[in-house]
Design an enzyme around this catalytic site. Structure first.
Site, PDB file in Angstrom:
ATOM      1  N   ASP A 261       0.917   1.313  -7.259  1.00 19.75           N
ATOM      2  CA  ASP A 261       1.593   0.021  -7.094  1.00 19.75           C
ATOM      3  C   ASP A 261       0.521  -1.063  -6.988  1.00 19.75           C
ATOM      4  O   ASP A 261      -0.650  -0.769  -6.716  1.00 19.75           O
ATOM      5  CB  ASP A 261       2.468   0.013  -5.824  1.00 19.75           C
ATOM      6  CG  ASP A 261       3.191  -1.312  -5.634  1.00 19.75           C
ATOM      7  OD1 ASP A 261       3.784  -1.809  -6.620  1.00 19.75           O
ATOM      8  OD2 ASP A 261       3.154  -1.875  -4.527  1.00 19.75           O
ATOM      9  N   SER A 262       0.950  -2.306  -7.156  1.00 21.75           N
ATOM     10  CA  SER A 262       0.008  -3.415  -6.987  1.00 21.75           C
ATOM     11  C   SER A 262      -0.446  -3.531  -5.524  1.00 21.75           C
ATOM     12  O   SER A 262      -1.449  -4.170  -5.253  1.00 21.75           O
ATOM     13  CB  SER A 262       0.669  -4.723  -7.424  1.00 21.75           C
ATOM     14  OG  SER A 262       1.783  -4.978  -6.600  1.00 21.75           O
TER      15      SER A 262
ATOM     16  N   CYS B 113       6.179   0.629  -9.192  1.00 19.12           N
ATOM     17  CA  CYS B 113       6.068  -0.826  -9.287  1.00 19.12           C
ATOM     18  C   CYS B 113       6.913  -1.261 -10.475  1.00 19.12           C
ATOM     19  O   CYS B 113       6.670  -0.819 -11.602  1.00 19.12           O
ATOM     20  CB  CYS B 113       4.598  -1.180  -9.519  1.00 19.12           C
ATOM     21  SG  CYS B 113       4.281  -2.931  -9.783  1.00 19.12           S
TER      22      CYS B 113
ATOM     23  N   GLU C 166       2.709  -8.702   1.510  1.00 21.81           N
ATOM     24  CA  GLU C 166       1.283  -8.323   1.532  1.00 21.81           C
ATOM     25  C   GLU C 166       0.575  -8.943   2.747  1.00 21.81           C
ATOM     26  O   GLU C 166      -0.375  -8.378   3.270  1.00 21.81           O
ATOM     27  CB  GLU C 166       0.593  -8.765   0.234  1.00 21.81           C
ATOM     28  CG  GLU C 166       0.976  -7.928  -0.991  1.00 21.81           C
ATOM     29  CD  GLU C 166       0.354  -6.526  -1.019  1.00 21.81           C
ATOM     30  OE1 GLU C 166      -0.859  -6.414  -0.785  1.00 21.81           O
ATOM     31  OE2 GLU C 166       1.101  -5.552  -1.257  1.00 21.81           O
TER      32      GLU C 166
ATOM     33  N   CYS D 128      11.933  -4.674  -7.127  1.00 24.15           N
ATOM     34  CA  CYS D 128      10.514  -4.761  -6.777  1.00 24.15           C
ATOM     35  C   CYS D 128      10.351  -3.825  -5.591  1.00 24.15           C
ATOM     36  O   CYS D 128      11.091  -3.927  -4.610  1.00 24.15           O
ATOM     37  CB  CYS D 128      10.143  -6.187  -6.383  1.00 24.15           C
ATOM     38  SG  CYS D 128       8.490  -6.332  -5.676  1.00 24.15           S
TER      39      CYS D 128
ATOM     40  N   HIS E 222       8.247  -3.636  -3.339  1.00 25.04           N
ATOM     41  CA  HIS E 222       7.905  -4.298  -2.075  1.00 25.04           C
ATOM     42  C   HIS E 222       9.154  -4.648  -1.261  1.00 25.04           C
ATOM     43  O   HIS E 222       9.112  -4.700  -0.034  1.00 25.04           O
ATOM     44  CB  HIS E 222       7.151  -5.609  -2.338  1.00 25.04           C
ATOM     45  CG  HIS E 222       5.685  -5.437  -2.580  1.00 25.04           C
ATOM     46  ND1 HIS E 222       5.170  -4.906  -3.730  1.00 25.04           N
ATOM     47  CD2 HIS E 222       4.607  -5.756  -1.801  1.00 25.04           C
ATOM     48  CE1 HIS E 222       3.853  -4.906  -3.662  1.00 25.04           C
ATOM     49  NE2 HIS E 222       3.486  -5.410  -2.509  1.00 25.04           N
TER      50      HIS E 222
END
Ligand code: DGL
Length: 268
Positions: free
Chosen positions: A6-7, A69, A154, A186, A188
């Site tokens: 994932d990012s 992701c 993040e 997403c 996240h």
């Protein structure tokens, strides 16, 4: 060995479910936190970053990689599968998260109205609209880009009062459209599940992306048992990040409920 990419922290929401359902495999989790968010970058750059991560994970001995992701799945998966892997990594595979989640949304949407929230690039790619309407053209898909959410997660700002207000604004059009299923497009956003559920008043079924991806992976592994071998000894769990590993360890510990010690790597 299975790679989970994932990012940043988002893929942990998928990894947690995969690990619970399939504990007998070895895993490497890689978060490219230093270059997150991906969702506001161009398609070319997202492809390039994802390709670097894929090379890194295959070089570490992975046989299969899950792009945990949506942004990378929307912008890089097809080119990787069709062009890059056959030339550079024959016999290995990369899987994404969009198709399994779209299939589950189709299955659950009796009202034929599905909403999707995601990063700017995932929404602009129209991947969910394509995937869902290809299988069932009668389903209406409502989309909303939420570009501020990944930076908020993040930076660990989930509980900030401003986050609730930002989410309220993003969800306004979704509430008005009255869908019966919401896709958190997403990974996240798994961190925001409870707040989103509350803001929608429990009226919309929010898909549990981690469970869905883990179930589809279990199914895939059962059909491709020669591609990834189960661990013979104590299954390995390796965590890698491209940014501050203390910050990564804190986030991973919060999500996975145990102490994590990650290593810093550089992707080029
Ligand atoms: N977790 C990624 C996704 O699912 C976040 C992308 C980003 O870094 O913007 O899309």
């Amino acid at each position: 060995m299975i790679g989970i990419f994932d990012s940043g922290f988002g893929g942990l929401t998928i990894f947690g479910d995969i690990e619970r359902q399939l504990p007998e495999y070895d895993y490497i989790y890689l978060g490219d936190n230093a270059r997150a968010p991906y969702g506001n970058h161009s398609q070319e750059l997202i492809y390039e970053y994802t390709r670097q991560a894929v090379d890194y994970l295959f070089n570490q001995g992975c046989d299969l990689i899950i792009l945990a992701c949506h942004t990378a799945s929307a912008e890089a998966l097809r080119k990787l599968q069709q062009e890059y892997l056959p030339k550079n990594w024959p016999g290995k595979n990369v899987l994404g998260v969009i198709r399994p989640i779209a299939e589950e949304a189709i299955r659950l949407s009796s009202g034929k109205k599905v909403a999707v929230i995601g990063t700017q690039s995932t929404i602009d790619s129209q991947s969910y609209i394509r995937e869902i309407q290809h299988q069932d053209p009668s389903i209406a898909v409502i989309q909303q880009a939420c570009p501020l959410l990944v930076p908020i997660i993040e930076e660990g700002q989930i509980q900030a009062p401003s986050t609730r207000q930002i989410l309220r604004d993003y969800l306004e059009s979704i509430k008005e459209a009255k869908p019966d299923v919401l896709i958190l497009g997403c990974t996240h956003y798994g961190w925001l599940y409870d707040i989103i559920n509350k803001l929608l008043g429990g009226q919309v079924q929010i898909l549990d992306s981690g469970r869905i991806v883990a179930e589809k992976l279990a199914d895939y592994l059962a059909r491709h048992s020669d591609l990834v071998k189960k661990s013979l000894a104590e299954p390995q769990r390796i965590f890698l990040t491209t940014d501050d590993n203390k910050k990564f360890d804190r986030a991973a510990q919060k999500w996975l409920g145990r102490e994590i010690k990650s290593q810093i790597i550089k992707l080029t």
